[in-house]
Motif scaffolding. Structure first.
Motif, short mmCIF file in Angstrom:
data_model
loop_
_atom_site.label_atom_id
_atom_site.label_comp_id
_atom_site.label_asym_id
_atom_site.label_seq_id
_atom_site.Cartn_x
_atom_site.Cartn_y
_atom_site.Cartn_z
N ALA A 1 -14.88 22.82 -29.01
CA ALA A 1 -15.45 24.06 -28.47
C ALA A 1 -14.37 25.11 -28.34
N LEU A 2 -14.79 26.37 -28.32
CA LEU A 2 -13.90 27.46 -27.96
C LEU A 2 -14.27 27.93 -26.56
N PRO A 3 -13.30 28.01 -25.66
CA PRO A 3 -13.61 28.45 -24.30
C PRO A 3 -14.02 29.92 -24.29
N TRP A 4 -14.98 30.21 -23.46
CA TRP A 4 -15.47 31.58 -23.32
C TRP A 4 -15.21 32.01 -21.88
N MET B 1 -13.19 22.41 -34.38
CA MET B 1 -12.73 23.78 -34.60
C MET B 1 -11.37 23.82 -35.31
N ASN B 2 -10.58 22.77 -35.14
CA ASN B 2 -9.25 22.74 -35.76
C ASN B 2 -9.31 22.89 -37.28
N GLU B 3 -10.42 22.51 -37.87
CA GLU B 3 -10.53 22.58 -39.32
C GLU B 3 -10.64 24.01 -39.83
N TYR B 4 -10.95 24.96 -38.94
CA TYR B 4 -11.23 26.32 -39.38
C TYR B 4 -10.37 27.39 -38.71
N LEU B 5 -9.58 27.03 -37.70
CA LEU B 5 -8.81 28.01 -36.95
C LEU B 5 -7.32 27.85 -37.21
N ASN B 6 -6.59 28.96 -37.18
CA ASN B 6 -5.14 28.89 -37.31
C ASN B 6 -4.51 28.75 -35.93
N ASP B 7 -3.21 28.53 -35.91
CA ASP B 7 -2.51 28.29 -34.65
C ASP B 7 -2.57 29.50 -33.73
N ASN C 1 -18.56 27.63 -22.95
CA ASN C 1 -17.90 27.50 -24.25
C ASN C 1 -18.86 27.87 -25.36
N LEU C 2 -18.32 28.03 -26.55
CA LEU C 2 -19.13 28.17 -27.75
C LEU C 2 -18.82 27.00 -28.67
N VAL C 3 -19.87 26.33 -29.14
CA VAL C 3 -19.73 25.22 -30.09
C VAL C 3 -20.48 25.56 -31.36
N VAL C 4 -20.12 24.85 -32.42
CA VAL C 4 -20.82 24.98 -33.70
C VAL C 4 -21.40 23.62 -34.05
N PRO C 5 -22.71 23.46 -34.01
CA PRO C 5 -23.32 22.16 -34.34
C PRO C 5 -22.95 21.71 -35.75
N ALA D 1 -20.58 20.15 -23.84
CA ALA D 1 -19.82 20.32 -25.09
C ALA D 1 -19.04 19.05 -25.42
N SER D 2 -18.43 18.45 -24.39
CA SER D 2 -17.69 17.21 -24.60
C SER D 2 -18.62 16.07 -24.99
N GLN D 3 -19.79 16.04 -24.36
CA GLN D 3 -20.78 15.01 -24.69
C GLN D 3 -21.19 15.12 -26.16
#
Length: 426
Positions: A149-152, A121-127, A308-312, A109-111
């Motif tokens: 990524a969001l940790p799962w 993810m910061n562009e779409y999630l609230n605090d 994690n879950l990522v969004v391409p 995910a980091s790669q």
């Protein structure tokens, strides 16, 4: 579980190709992905790793729940083997048929994040949504302030002890070692009294931060592991291998299972998933095994091993994809999945459930409780490292050359430092 390093070069080349394509194509067809969809039905493609058919009932119910509250969204779930998903993902993105939500480990995910191949993810999630996760685990895929990524589901390592071998060596399993130094002394006593080794390990970069040696500088722009403390750590490890306390081998997860199952080693440093393998391969060893808190080194770290879950970035519906990923990984759903899969959650509220503190004295329950107690201190040791996979590989090769091939410690560290600095400049 540790992924085999074969194919690293191919994967890296694919990532570079992907990066070039992303620059040349300017993000493909996602320019209208944030428009109001109204009543238009959209389909989100979810990819997971090795979860079918075991968890079909859980995911079918999860998807049905989401679709009922989002009538214009349909979820198409696909599942792939661990060793296949990364290459398949890169191929699909390059061909213009990107999935929307993908299950990846922290390293990959980091790669992907460092190449701009997944959304921030910061562009779409609230605090509130971002604050639901344990800080150290969430920050493991944050690079330059961007959360990729969001940790799962996750896990932290514990120490498994073969009580039969420990007692044969005159050791008291009810008073286990709490530091790496104490663990080494236990290993020496096991070797002296039984002829068995203490434990096996893989020669990977996490051995540095365990002993308080940072891999990179604070700004992540240069290697920081080439220090006198690193030389001392490696020399100590070499001595332990020469004594037979640690097996003189680069032992991946499969080999560690074999050695512990065959009672060639008395201890295992690993996550709760290790139990599933010894329970099947060596039921007698399983019955003699206990799980206790992991002995700590100078770094006093609790290392997480998260999925994690990522969004391409090529997803046509990034906002909807992020919200679905947040749903899958929220506290309620992570708690439910942990109960199904015997995993640990990455959400703070989940660990308040009695499930994570209750024990029936089984090995599984022991490992679960011990692991859950360390989640608030857990972090991935490569937090925010760009090109994490390649940095890991460079350091691992250096350790192999020193500990297995007899190369000079300082010269090899110098070469590894130069290689890592080159990777970071790419």
């Amino acid at each position: 579980m540790v992924k085999k390093r074969k194919g690293v070069l191919l994967t890296f080349c694919c990532v570079l190709l992907l990066s070039i394509m992303a620059v040349g194509c300017g993000g493909g067809g996602q320019s209208g992905s944030n428009e109001e969809t109204g009543n238009e039905e959209i389909t989100l493609e979810l990819w997971t790793i090795a979860l079918q058919p075991t968890f079909n009932d859980y995911f079918n119910a999860l998807i049905a729940d989401y679709e009922s509250s989002h009538p214009n969204v349909r979820i198409e779930w696909k599942d792939y083997p661990y060793d296949a998903i990364t290459d398949k993902l890169l191929t699909s993105i390059a061909s213009g048929s990107s999935p929307d939500v993908v299950n990846l480990n922290t390293e990959f995910a980091s790669q992907m994040g460092s190449k701009g191949a997944v959304v921030d993810m910061n562009e779409y999630l609230n605090d509130e949504q971002k604050g639901a996760y344990f800080d150290g685990i969430f920050n493991s895929t944050v690079i330059d302030g961007k959360a990729y990524a969001l940790p799962w589901y996750t896990g932290t390592e514990v120490l498994f002890i073969n009580t039969k071998l420990a007692k044969e060596a005159g050791l008291d399993p009810s008073n286990p070692p709490t530091t790496r130094e104490e663990l080494a002394e236990w290993g020496r006593q096991v070797k002296e009294k039984t002829g068995k080794a203490g434990y096996a390990q893989q020669l990977v970069s996490k051995l540095f931060p365990i002993e308080g040696i940072p891999i990179l500088t604070e700004d992540k722009t240069a290697a920081a592991f080439n220090t006198p403390e690193a030389v001392a750590m490696i020399n100590n490890m070499k001595q332990l291998m020469d004594e037979g306390v640690i097996l003189k081998e680069d032992a991946d997860f499969t080999k560690q299972i074999q050695y512990y199952s065959g009672e060639q080693t008395a201890f295992q440093l690993g996550g709760p998933t290790f139990i599933n393998f010894i329970k099947t391969s060596a039921p007698d060893v399983y019955k003699n095994t206990i799980a206790v808190p992991l002995p700590t080194g100078q770094g006093d770290l609790r290392l997480s091993n998260s999925m994690n879950l990522v969004v391409p970035s090529k997803s046509e519906h990034p906002e909807e994809a992020v919200q679905f990923a947040a749903f899958v990984t929220n506290a309620e759903n992570q708690t439910a999945f942990s109960k199904e899969a015997n995993t640990l959650p990455s959400t703070k509220a989940s660990t308040q459930d009695p499930f994570f503190s209750a024990t029936d004295d089984s090995l599984e329950a022991q490992a679960k409780v011990v692991s859950a107690q360390s989640l608030d201190k857990a972090t991935d040791y490569m937090v925010g490292v760009p090109n994490a996979k390649d940095v890991n590989s460079a350091i691992a090769r250096g350790l192999q050359n020193i500990l297995l091939n007899g190369q000079d410690v300082q010269q090899t560290l110098d070469a590894a430092e130069q290689e890592v600095n080159g990777i970071l400049q790419q």
